[in-house]
Design a protein around this motif. Structure first.
Motif, PDB file in Angstrom:
ATOM      1  N   ARG A   1       0.801  -1.127   0.168  1.00  0.00           N
ATOM      2  CA  ARG A   1       0.078   0.097  -0.055  1.00  0.00           C
ATOM      3  C   ARG A   1       1.046   1.179   0.024  1.00  0.00           C
TER       4      ARG A   1
ATOM      5  N   ASP B   1      -2.583  -9.083   6.727  1.00  0.00           N
ATOM      6  CA  ASP B   1      -3.235  -7.734   5.949  1.00  0.00           C
ATOM      7  C   ASP B   1      -4.088  -6.976   7.194  1.00  0.00           C
TER       8      ASP B   1
ATOM      9  N   VAL C   1      -6.679  -4.198   7.237  1.00  0.00           N
ATOM     10  CA  VAL C   1      -7.982  -3.305   6.561  1.00  0.00           C
ATOM     11  C   VAL C   1      -8.780  -2.590   7.332  1.00  0.00           C
TER      12      VAL C   1
ATOM     13  N   LYS D   1     -10.169  -1.654  12.617  1.00  0.00           N
ATOM     14  CA  LYS D   1      -9.216  -2.416  11.933  1.00  0.00           C
ATOM     15  C   LYS D   1      -9.345  -3.822  11.861  1.00  0.00           C
TER      16      LYS D   1
END
Length: 1539
Positions: A826, A851, A853, A866
């Motif tokens: 990212r 990960d 997100v 999160k």
């Protein structure tokens, strides 16, 4: 719970609703995650958060072990199903509530990790009791006669029996420690366990009473304690048998344990049994836990390690008795007989008897060495045993079936060629060397010979041609050479067979074929009759060889325009054969053929115009080229043209080492390899954080302050590999730098020589290549096998290769856990692109990552939450016509309850990714490792070890393999580290595995039984701080759960190590910290108690015992010097010298020799030399050892001793253990003085200065009665330690003595020391910030650590107390205590003056500068006046001034240490600013003391040159000198350009 599980698995349907059975927590999506996993995760998260705030207080938070062991007990069912949110397990109250004893917090489970040195005694109490009792018995025997036979004297025997009283006292101490250390886990303990602890304490206390009482009644006229006991209880009748009976009863459990020790199978059954009667019987000796049961080995293993330790302990005790203890007894008696009354200081206990202070000073270093020297004996014995085992393991012989010889040769040829090709791809060899090393891929059945690699046959043909030409028909010399050198014969046969085959292939004309056939038949006949040299003329053979070489060169070009030259060469060769070699013999039919059937025998040769007609239309040229044909031509050309011996092929040392090891390993004992289809499937797992993936072009070209780039550095370190790279890409050096088309190749070349992820991935993916080849060899038919692997692999649509690749993918998985990959993607981090590139290069390579997100929040107060996932990805080519455009494709994505990284980063990173691995075995590979093609081929064999019982008791759970440290060539320090590490991973682990049976897992490329460990706690313990050295806990866990760790040396994996002193020190600090935390851990405690006595000794001396022995080595120096300081300052030294009662120095010499043995690194050098000797010859080992000493290896090892001691001791006292990133980069940069100071100030510099002051005082006031050897040990060994601890960082610092660097360093140091700290100011920027950080561990140390720190600081006050009485101006006061009191007045006045100046600077320096300067001037004048008055009136000397400095400086430092320990109190009083100012003053003084000698040496240019030559290899040293000159010109040009 079980019923629900069964229902779901069986697919049961509810009779009430007709729906499938749902679990109690609900069958909704993510219900199990939210209702079961998340609550447990939240507890772990809360406890982990607390661990970060309470760094040293393990007792205030539950780690993974505590939470895991909660589920070992029946209490876990109180959680209910579904689990109750209000259960105690889920309650995590605040720290204050925990300290106050909150009833809601469960507390620790089964064990409490408390910072204390007593853990060493508690975990290994049997060893310490044995050593203490042995020492007591030896002192008693030495005191009462001095020979072991004196034990048979009744009186001496009675005294020796007193050791059981000591044993009872020590057992009481152990029982007390168990209760004290386990107090905070009392709430979670079962009643049975509490009862066991209480009964053990009561029992131990009872024996402490019973044994002394009964012992007192064995004497008719007792003395000492026995007399007091009898006076209390009454002088009854002597009853010696009563004590004997008490001892027998006391020893009954030990006797039973000894009997069971002799029958390990019975002990194993008893410990593993769940029968209630047996568990009740075992309750006293073994707590009921799931671990530490049935760990006993087989009888033969037991015999081996028992004999090892019996011999070692016997040798240790004999030497200790005769050399250390016995010679010290008589001097002790002499000293105790006549008390000394004349002191040179104020003695508070002038009437003390027996001179007890002198006795303690005399015995302290000897006692410490007695407890330490077992480590030295272990090093000696393990070296001998490891050497013998190593020599034996290399014995073996190759096996094979003669009938299958052709197939075996073809198979081996494919493997060998794959290895050699990998060498070329790695640029270890050049093209010529590759050609010399390869064997034909395709088996030519027409040759009917075995074809060896050409380098074995090189130069044989030219030699044979010369010998044949000079033979004069004498066959004897050539025949003798052929018999003595089998390769000579192989070369001749292959050359003739290949020549024959090539001629027959090229010639297709009928008449020409007849001619050729006739000639070859004549030659074959002579060969069969062994008359070739006698009957044929060999002088012209070189001419024929020359023509054949020309022909081969044309065949290699294979151009149609060369047909005429080929025909001429055939005619010329025929002419040489018919005219010169065969002459007139047996050529009738040949000549007929030449002349078209004329049977007439001609005189002379055929006319040239007729001969030209032969071969003109009978040659098949150009040839239809194939791989087999090209190989054949190239090979024959090599055999004919290579005239020099190729025994130095390959020239690259690493390639030679690898080939040598591979060839040697084939003769070692290894299991037979199954077919790939039948082998155990395995995975490889590598944790990755933020290290280099692939060097960028900017990285390679970025110059340091010396103008050195990484690329330049690598070119000088690996010159031959750089040359091979240029040849491979077909560029010159200048073109390679400027050509953008090979930029990627250049980056890869450099990355493969650094410690990068690219290097690791390439090495591990060799497994897949190896398995593909081996699957091909398993499945290939004979025709395919003879064609060769390369030809089949090159075929686009080969079913066989498709099948082989599928089998390889089925058996092998490689997962790299790139923790930050999602974030890197990212943020556009180049590392993410490089990782993606690796996935594209290796399609079967997988990446796992966490990960993070953003998702809509269910909480109204927050918009987003999160959410974390464990993700596995692979490369996905998005466009078929553009494979460069690729992205990653998600394979699995698993939602997590939160961030998986709660504990230590690396183990957590491994734990989250382990679910993505497959197969029954798992190899753990670190980021700084690599693999080799030839080693990957042996993986099938290695995995078969899991199916064999190695001790007759249990199957392996971890397979250990050896390593090669590939960073050894970088610098001298890297070489030292490489040798040290190599000896540990070879001879060290060989002995640990067999005979000692205590090999664990050390973060090396070990292979785990994946299913065993997944069901028993995983491969990584991850609790914060306590599991800092996470790897070894996997070995502890495996052993405690009845696993078996073995070691196998027929396979090796490459590993990189740190190459600069600062990197190495950070690494050693991390390992020492880790060992400190291990000392506190439950794993070590359980191993120490569950192992039998001898295996427990092995465990101790190969784990924490090594570090504790290292610490004792330093303590020995301190004990000796402080003992001498006491004797010197008190005046006892002079009194002893006068009476000549202290001249027996033998034990002292032995103690100091033992300390020097460890200090100078000989403990490391012994196994190092043995392993080098085994593998490369003992002459090489000796020369390497001498060279290491010349490159100052002893300085490095002495410095390393200080690192280990400081960080191990500090961790046990105050904590402060943390992961230290070492960088793993190339050390071609100069570390600034301030950086070295920050790193080594507390670990080395302070201690070095303290030892220096001790030595200076001893030199000034010590007596001259010392023996010469003792004096040498004191002056040389200890001064060497002082010099090393103070100056080694600068000696091993690149460009450490270059004048310009020194000037820059001084500027940087001044800036750093004067900068003010504050919030957000890094320790690298300000001394104040660094100083505050250094005190961090003290803040979390607790009362116990604070008190111990204060007690240790009190030693600095001894100097002042003693030295003030040795001043010339104080002698008239006759040791009055007022002198000492007045010295404190002087200190207070000095501190007051400093405070006044400090306050004056703040208040007057800005507005009243003149007043401030006047005040400073007055203070200075007053000081000078006092000095003059004291000199004139009180006769003070220059020596007095120097002694005052030696007296008062340590006192100030001691006050500083105490002030830091009680910082809250000092801050409350308002003196913290003054303490900080005083500390800054001391730091400046230390900096000046260190900097001055360095600056002085930097004046001499040869010092810098010597240092560079010592640190680096010759090529780089020369390059560095040149680059400095060029760098200077570049700077000048750059400056002019700017202007």
């Amino acid at each position: 719970m079980a019923f629900e599980l069964y229902g779901m698995l069986a697919g049961n349907v509810s009779p009430m609703t007709g729906e499938n059975v749902k679990p109690a927590y609900g069958g909704d999506e993510e219900a199990f995650l939210m209702k079961v996993v998340t609550p447990i995760y939240k507890v772990i998260e809360e406890e982990a958060h607390r661990s970060k705030t309470m760094k040293s207080k393990h007792s205030h938070w539950r780690n993974y072990d505590d939470l895991n062991e909660y589920f070992w007990k029946v209490d876990c069912f109180r959680l209910g199903w579904p689990m109750r949110a209000d259960a105690d397990f889920f309650k995590t109250p605040k720290f204050e509530e925990r300290s106050a004893g909150s009833v809601h917090w469960m507390g620790k489970i089964n064990f409490v990790e408390i910072r204390s040195f007593w853990h060493i005694f508690r975990s290994f109490d049997r060893m310490w009791i044995f050593l203490i009792l042995s020492l007591q018995a030896m002192i008693i025997i030495a005191w009462n006669g001095g020979t072991p036979s004196d034990i048979f004297d009744a009186g001496v025997f009675k005294q020796v029996l007193s050791i059981f009283i000591t044993a009872a006292v020590l057992k009481l101490g152990q029982a007390t420690l168990d209760i004290v250390f386990g107090w905070k886990a009392r709430r979670s303990m079962s009643f049975a366990r509490k009862l066991r602890y209480v009964l053990k304490l009561v029992s131990a206390a009872a024996w402490v009473v019973i044994l002394p009482v009964t012992y007192a009644y064995t004497w008719s006229n007792p003395s000492g304690l026995s007399r007091i006991i009898k006076s209390w209880l009454g002088n009854g009748q002597n009853q010696p048998s009563l004590y004997i009976l008490a001892v027998v009863i006391y020893l009954a459990p030990n006797i039973l344990a000894a009997v069971l020790f002799l029958f390990p199978c019975i002990r194993r059954i008893l410990e593993s049994s769940n029968v209630k009667v047996i568990t009740f019987m075992m309750w006293w000796s073994q707590p009921r836990l799931f671990v530490g049961r049935g760990m006993h080995e087989g009888p033969f293993s037991l015999f081996k390690y028992t004999m090892f330790w019996v011999l070692l302990l016997a040798m240790k005790l004999i030497v200790s008795f005769y050399i250390e203890i016995k010679p010290l007894v008589q001097p002790t008696k002499d000293i105790m007989r006549e008390p000394i009354r004349n002191f040179q200081w104020h003695e508070f206990f002038p009437n003390a008897s027996n001179n007890i202070g002198v006795v303690i000073a005399l015995w302290a270093p000897i006692i410490l060495v007695y407890f330490m020297d077992t480590q030295i004996w272990y090093a000696v014995f393990s070296t001998l045993i490891g050497g013998i085992y190593g020599a034996c393991r290399r014995l073996g012989e190759p096996s094979g079936n003669e009938q299958e010889r052709e197939k075996i040769a073809a198979r081996f040829a494919q493997m060998w060629n794959l290895i050699i090709t990998s060498f070329r791809e790695e640029d270890l060899i050049d093209n010529r060397e590759m050609d010399l090393l390869l064997v034909p891929y395709c088996k030519d059945r027409e040759l009917d010979i075995f074809q060896w690699p050409p380098f074995l046959l090189a130069s044989k043909i030219p030699i044979a041609l010369d010998m044949a030409a000079d033979s004069g028909g004498n066959y004897r010399d050539l025949n003798k050479r052929m018999k003595s050198d089998p390769y000579f014969s192989y070369a001749i046969r292959e050359c003739y067979a290949s020549f024959k085959n090539i001629i027959n292939t090229l010639v297709f004309g009928q008449r020409e074929k007849v001619v050729m056939q006739e000639i070859f038949e004549v030659v074959d006949k002579h060969i069969a009759e062994e008359t070739l040299i006698r009957d044929l003329n060999m002088r012209s053979l070189p001419a024929l060889s020359k023509k054949l070489i020309e022909l081969l060169e044309l065949l290699q070009k294979n151009k149609v325009e060369d047909l005429g030259q080929v025909v001429i060469l055939f005619q010329d060769m025929l002419e040489v054969v018919t005219k010169d070699i065969m002459e007139e013999q047996e050529l009738s039919s040949v000549l007929d053929s030449i002349h078209g059937g004329n049977a007439k025998k001609h005189e002379g040769m055929t006319p040239l115009d007729q001969q030209d007609q032969l071969f003109t239309k009978a040659i098949k040229f150009p040839v239809e080229a194939s791989n087999a044909w090209t190989e054949k031509i190239k090979r024959l050309h090599l055999l004919l043209t290579v005239k020099e011996s190729a025994m130095d092929v390959p020239t690259n040392l690493d390639a030679r080492r690898r080939i040598s090891f591979f060839a040697n390993s084939l003769f070692m004992d290894m299991p037979n390899a199954p077919k790939v289809r039948n082998m155990l499937p395995f995975s490889v797992l590598t944790p990755y954080y933020k290290e280099d993936v692939l060097f960028s072009s900017d990285n390679l070209e970025e110059a340091n302050e010396d103008g050195i780039t990484i690329l330049f550095y690598l070119q000088k370190i690996y010159p031959d590999e750089w040359k091979n790279f240029l040849e491979r890409v077909n560029r010159s050096e200048e073109e390679a730098r400027d050509d953008d088309t090979i930029e990627d190749e250049l980056r890869l070349w450099a990355s493969y020589r650094g410690q990068t992820l690219t290097r690791t991935v390439r090495g591990m993916m060799y497994y897949r290549k190896a398995l593909e080849l081996q699957a091909f060899l398993d499945n290939a038919k004979d025709d395919d096998l003879m064609k060769g692997y390369r030809e089949i692999a090159d075929m686009k649509e080969s079913e066989l290769m498709t099948e082989c690749k599928a089998i390889a993918d089925m058996k092998f998985t490689y997962v790299v856990s790139c923790q930050q990959y999602g974030i890197q993607k990212r943020s556009g981090d180049p590392c993410a692109h490089d990782i993606l590139r690796l996935m594209t290069t290796y399609p079967s390579f997988r990446v796992a990552y966490i990960d993070e997100v953003e998702a809509p929040s269910q909480d109204r107060n927050k918009k987003t939450d999160k959410v974390y996932y464990s993700v596995l990805v692979k490369a996905a080519v998005t466009k078929s016509d553009d494979p460069g455009q690729s992205l990653d494709q998600v394979i699995y994505k698993i939602k997590l309850p939160g961030n998986a990284i709660l504990g230590e980063g690396k183990p957590e990173n491994q734990n989250h990714a382990i679910i993505f691995t497959r197969g029954e075995c798992l190899q753990t590979i670190d980021m700084n490792q690599e693999h080799y093609m030839e080693e990957a081929l042996k993986m099938r064999n290695l995995l078969e070890e899991f199916l064999e019982k190695h001790d007759g008791v249990r199957y392996p759970s971890i397979l250990g393999v050896r390593e090669h440290i590939f960073t050894g060539s970088v610098s001298s320090l890297a070489w030292f580290m490489s040798n040290q590490e190599t000896s540990f991973v070879t001879i060290g682990q060989r002995v640990l595995a067999n005979p000692l049976r205590v090999r664990f897992h050390y973060g090396h490329p070990d292979i785990f039984d994946r299913l065993f460990h997944l069901t028993r706690g995983g491969i990584s313990k991850a609790s914060k701080i306590i599991n800092l050295s996470e790897d070894i806990f996997a070995g502890f866990n495996s052993t405690l759960r009845e696993g078996n760790v073995t070691h196998h040396e027929y396979m090796q994996v490459g590993k990189g190590r740190d190459v600069g002193l600062n990197q190495i020190s950070l690494f050693e600090a991390k390992i020492a910290n880790g060992n400190g935390e291990q000392t506190l851990s439950r794993d070590i405690y359980r191993l120490g108690h569950r192992f039998d006595f001898f295996r427990m000794l092995s465990c101790y001396y190969t784990t924490i015992g090594f570090y504790f022995s290292t610490m004792i080595t330093v303590w020995t120096v301190y004990a000796f010097l402080y003992g001498r300081l006491y004797l010197v300052l008190s005046g006892l030294d002079a009194a002893l010298a006068t009476g000549k009662r202290f001249v027996h120095n033998t034990p002292l010499q032995v103690a100091l020799a033992s300390e020097s043995f460890v200090q100078l690194g000989f403990l490391m050098a012994l196994p190092m030399m043995m392993e080098i000797g085994l593998e490369r010859g003992f002459r090489t080992a000796l020369s390497d050892f001498v060279l290491m000493q010349l490159q100052l290896a002893s300085v490095f090892f002495t410095f390393s001793l200080g690192t280990k001691t400081h960080y191990y001791g500090r961790t046990l006292l105050h904590g402060g253990a943390e992961y230290r990133a070492t960088g793993r980069g190339f050390v071609v940069f100069h570390a600034k003085f301030a950086e070295n100071y920050r790193l080594y100030s507390r670990s080395h510099f302070v201690k070095g200065i303290e030892l220096m002051i001790l030595l200076v005082v001893y030199e000034i006031f010590g007596q001259t009665y010392r023996g010469a050897i003792t004096y040498i040990f004191i002056t040389v060994s200890m001064w060497f330690m002082v010099g090393t601890w103070l100056f080694a960082p600068f000696l091993f610092n690149p460009s450490g003595f270059e004048w310009q660097k020194i000037v820059d360093d001084w500027t940087d140091w001044n800036k750093w020391i004067s900068n003010r700290g504050g919030i957000g100011v890094a320790p690298e920027k300000s001394w104040e910030s660094w100083w505050d950080k250094e005190q961090g561990p003290l803040r979390h140390s607790g009362k116990r650590g604070t008190i111990l720190e204060i007690l240790l600081a009190l030693r600095f006050f001894i100097y002042q107390y003693g030295l003030v009485y040795h001043l010339n101006i104080t002698k008239q006061y006759n040791q009055s205590v007022l002198v000492y009191g007045f010295s404190w007045v002087v200190i207070l006045v000095m501190l007051l003056v400093m405070k006044t100046v400090s306050v004056g600077r703040r208040r007057f320096s800005a507005e009243f500068q003149l007043v401030f300067r006047l005040i400073k001037g007055l203070i200075f004048i007053t000081f000078i006046s006092i000095i003059i008055i004291l000199t004139a009136i009180a006769h003070m000397t220059v020596l007095d001034i120097f002694v005052c400095i030696l007296a008062f400086m340590p006192t100030g430092w001691g006050l500083l240490l105490i002030a830091q320990a009680i910082k809250p109190v000092v801050e409350m009083v308002g003196l913290w600013g003054s303490v900080k100012a005083l500390a800054r003053g001391y730091e400046i003084l230390m900096g000046l003391l260190l900097f001055t000698p360095i600056a002085f040496l930097a004046w001499f240019p040869f010092v810098s040159e010597f240092q560079t030559r010592m640190l680096f290899n010759q090529a780089f040293s020369r390059g560095l000198q040149i680059s400095r000159i060029l760098g200077g010109h570049k700077k000048d040009r750059a400056t002019r350009n700017k202007e």
